[in-house]
Design a protein around this motif. Structure first.
Motif, mmCIF file in Angstrom:
data_model
loop_
_atom_site.group_PDB
_atom_site.id
_atom_site.type_symbol
_atom_site.label_atom_id
_atom_site.label_comp_id
_atom_site.label_asym_id
_atom_site.label_seq_id
_atom_site.Cartn_x
_atom_site.Cartn_y
_atom_site.Cartn_z
ATOM 1 N N ARG A 150 -12.363 1.361 11.852
ATOM 2 C CA ARG A 150 -11.717 2.148 13.009
ATOM 3 C C ARG A 150 -11.261 3.694 12.497
ATOM 4 N NH1 ARG A 150 -5.788 -0.627 14.648
ATOM 5 N NH2 ARG A 150 -5.365 0.358 12.768
ATOM 6 N N TYR A 186 -8.458 -9.387 9.549
ATOM 7 C CA TYR A 186 -8.420 -10.287 10.857
ATOM 8 C C TYR A 186 -9.557 -10.937 11.174
ATOM 9 C CZ TYR A 186 -3.563 -8.235 11.554
ATOM 10 O OH TYR A 186 -2.325 -8.035 11.315
ATOM 11 N N THR A 227 -1.054 -7.562 7.080
ATOM 12 C CA THR A 227 -0.274 -8.506 6.821
ATOM 13 C C THR A 227 -1.244 -9.609 6.091
ATOM 14 O OG1 THR A 227 1.407 -8.252 8.570
ATOM 15 C CG2 THR A 227 0.737 -10.613 8.095
ATOM 16 N N GLY A 246 3.110 -4.817 8.415
ATOM 17 C CA GLY A 246 4.075 -4.522 9.515
ATOM 18 C C GLY A 246 4.340 -6.089 10.086
HETATM 19 C C1 LIG Z 1 -2.658 2.039 10.371
HETATM 20 C C2 LIG Z 1 -1.998 0.766 9.911
HETATM 21 N N1 LIG Z 1 -1.212 0.603 8.855
HETATM 22 C C3 LIG Z 1 -0.744 -0.589 8.652
HETATM 23 C C4 LIG Z 1 -0.785 -1.645 9.716
HETATM 24 C C5 LIG Z 1 -0.086 -2.943 9.350
HETATM 25 O O1 LIG Z 1 -0.781 -3.914 9.521
HETATM 26 P P1 LIG Z 1 -0.580 -5.447 9.949
HETATM 27 O O2 LIG Z 1 -0.007 -5.043 11.354
HETATM 28 O O3 LIG Z 1 -1.870 -6.219 9.631
HETATM 29 O O4 LIG Z 1 0.668 -5.716 9.419
HETATM 30 C C6 LIG Z 1 -1.313 -1.378 10.911
HETATM 31 C C7 LIG Z 1 -1.621 -2.393 11.924
HETATM 32 O O5 LIG Z 1 -2.547 -2.247 12.978
HETATM 33 C C8 LIG Z 1 -1.980 -0.028 10.992
HETATM 34 O O6 LIG Z 1 -2.608 0.161 12.213
#
Ligand SMILES: Cc1ncc(COP(=O)(O)O)c(C=O)c1O
Length: 379
Positions: A150, A186, A227, A246
């Motif tokens: 990404r 994921y 996560t 998050g």
């Molecule tokens: C740049 C970035 N950091 C951290 C996270 C947190 O990851 P997660 O949603 O798997 O907890 C995201 C989630 O999309 C993200 O885009």
């Protein structure tokens, strides 16, 4: 006339709520948050939780154990919301472009620490063109792509090292850290696959930090996380400075299928009522459409767009904006078990997407309403 949101604050039990309603189980949120904080405390790594899933002050307070420092945000609306709410040390983990530089500068000047993310030379030039006042410097994290595909420069591309050098040599700018998001977790199924990606991402980032040292760039932080990877960390993650998951505070069906959590760790539900009986098509109609659940997940679960709590034999087959159609996975529906006006509880496929659909979250403990949380919205 009272609207549903106003009614929620005077409703004692979730079973009496006006539907559709987005509910948050406070005990589960606290348990998920404590587990993540304690896990990384044991590893000696700073947890910098991402706020994008809930975007509320109350949940952030739980995730930071009240320190109100060291968070990640994905929009400038979130950054301002948290800065105004008394938060500091905020990392805006999204590529900076010229339209956003002024707001980032104001946040950098207002807070003791505001961090931005860069993965190209033009963004660096934009920052240099707006020097910070009060003797401050831009805190820049270089975004590396460690096979997530990404944002970021590929970690093995010589251009990444070149950009790191440019950042560290730029006047008014500090290369604070290296940031990689392992969103490729994921695609995993189970702990072993998650750990393999966590290991690869950790190794790539740590090797990059070594390359920086070899060219004389010292004291640069490192942060990875998602996560799944932070729910099942590998030991080498103890060598990182920070992690930034998050979603874990809510978890969801997607995370359960990946293997990040168990069903009982999912803290959120959409409560919906049965508003129609249609025996001629063997279906119930519910008052939850995509405006209350989102279309995320595309209905690919064996149970459709969500899991219907306590009814593994039912499927949410389709939704329009405000309506959902529910039918049995097989056989004839016994309509007497689902009276008109009775409630179903949906476990969302993707909690971040579902939460985004709601202007207020109903917070409960064991079914008793204990408060409401109002998220920030916009960009
Ligand atoms: C740049 C970035 N950091 C951290 C996270 C947190 O990851 P997660 O949603 O798997 O907890 C995201 C989630 O999309 C993200 O885009």
């Amino acid at each position: 006339m009272k609207d549903c949101v106003k009614m929620a604050s005077s409703t004692q039990f979730t079973k009496d709520l006006c539907t559709p309603a987005f509910t948050v189980d406070l005990d589960t949120v606290r348990r998920n948050s404590d587990a993540m904080l304690d896990r990384f405390l044991r590893l000696g790594v700073q947890l910098r939780p991402h706020m994008k899933t809930h975007k509320t002050i109350e949940c952030a307070d739980i995730m930071t154990r009240g320190s109100r420092r060291c968070i990640v945000v994905s929009t400038l609306a979130e950054a301002s919301f948290y800065a105004d709410g008394g938060y500091d040390d905020i990392l805006y983990a999204y590529p900076v472009t010229s339209d956003k530089v002024q707001r980032c500068a104001e946040l950098s000047e207002k807070l003791s620490l505001f961090h931005v993310l860069v993965d190209n030379s033009l963004a660096l030039q934009e920052l240099k063109a707006r020097p910070l006042k009060q003797g401050k410097v831009w805190n820049v994290w270089l975004k590396l792509d460690c096979d997530n595909g990404r944002v970021g420069i590929p970690h093995s591309d010589p251009a990444a090292l070149q950009l790191a050098k440019e950042i560290s040599e730029a006047e008014g700018v500090e290369l604070t850290g290296i940031y990689a998001h392992c969103g490729n977790t994921y695609g995993c199924k189970g702990e072993e696959q998650i750990k393999a990606i966590a290991q690869e991402t950790t190794s790539s980032v740590l090797q990059f930090v070594e390359k920086l040292k070899a060219v004389g760039i010292q004291d640069v932080k490192s942060s990875i996380g998602s996560t799944p990877s932070c729910s099942h960390p590998v030991l080498d993650m103890a060598m990182l400075s920070e992690v930034h998951p998050g979603n874990y505070v809510f978890y969801d069906v997607q995370q359960m299928l990946i293997g990040s959590c168990r069903l009982e760790d999912i803290a959120v539900r959409v409560l919906t009522r049965i508003i129609g009986h249609y025996p001629h098509r063997n279906q119930l109609l519910v008052d939850c459409g995509w405006a209350a659940l989102s279309h995320d997940g595309g209905g690919r679960l064996p149970t459709g767009y969500a899991i219907i709590d306590g009814h593994p034999d039912l499927k949410l087959v389709s939704m329009t904006q405000e309506h959902g159609r529910v039918e049995p996975i097989s056989g004839k529906l016994d309509f007497s078990q689902f009276p008109l006006g009775s409630m179903l509880s949906l476990l969302p496929y993707h909690a971040c997407a579902t939460a985004m659909m709601h202007p207020v979250y109903i917070v409960h403990s064991k079914g008793k309403v204990v408060g409401t949380w109002k998220p920030t919205r916009g960009w």
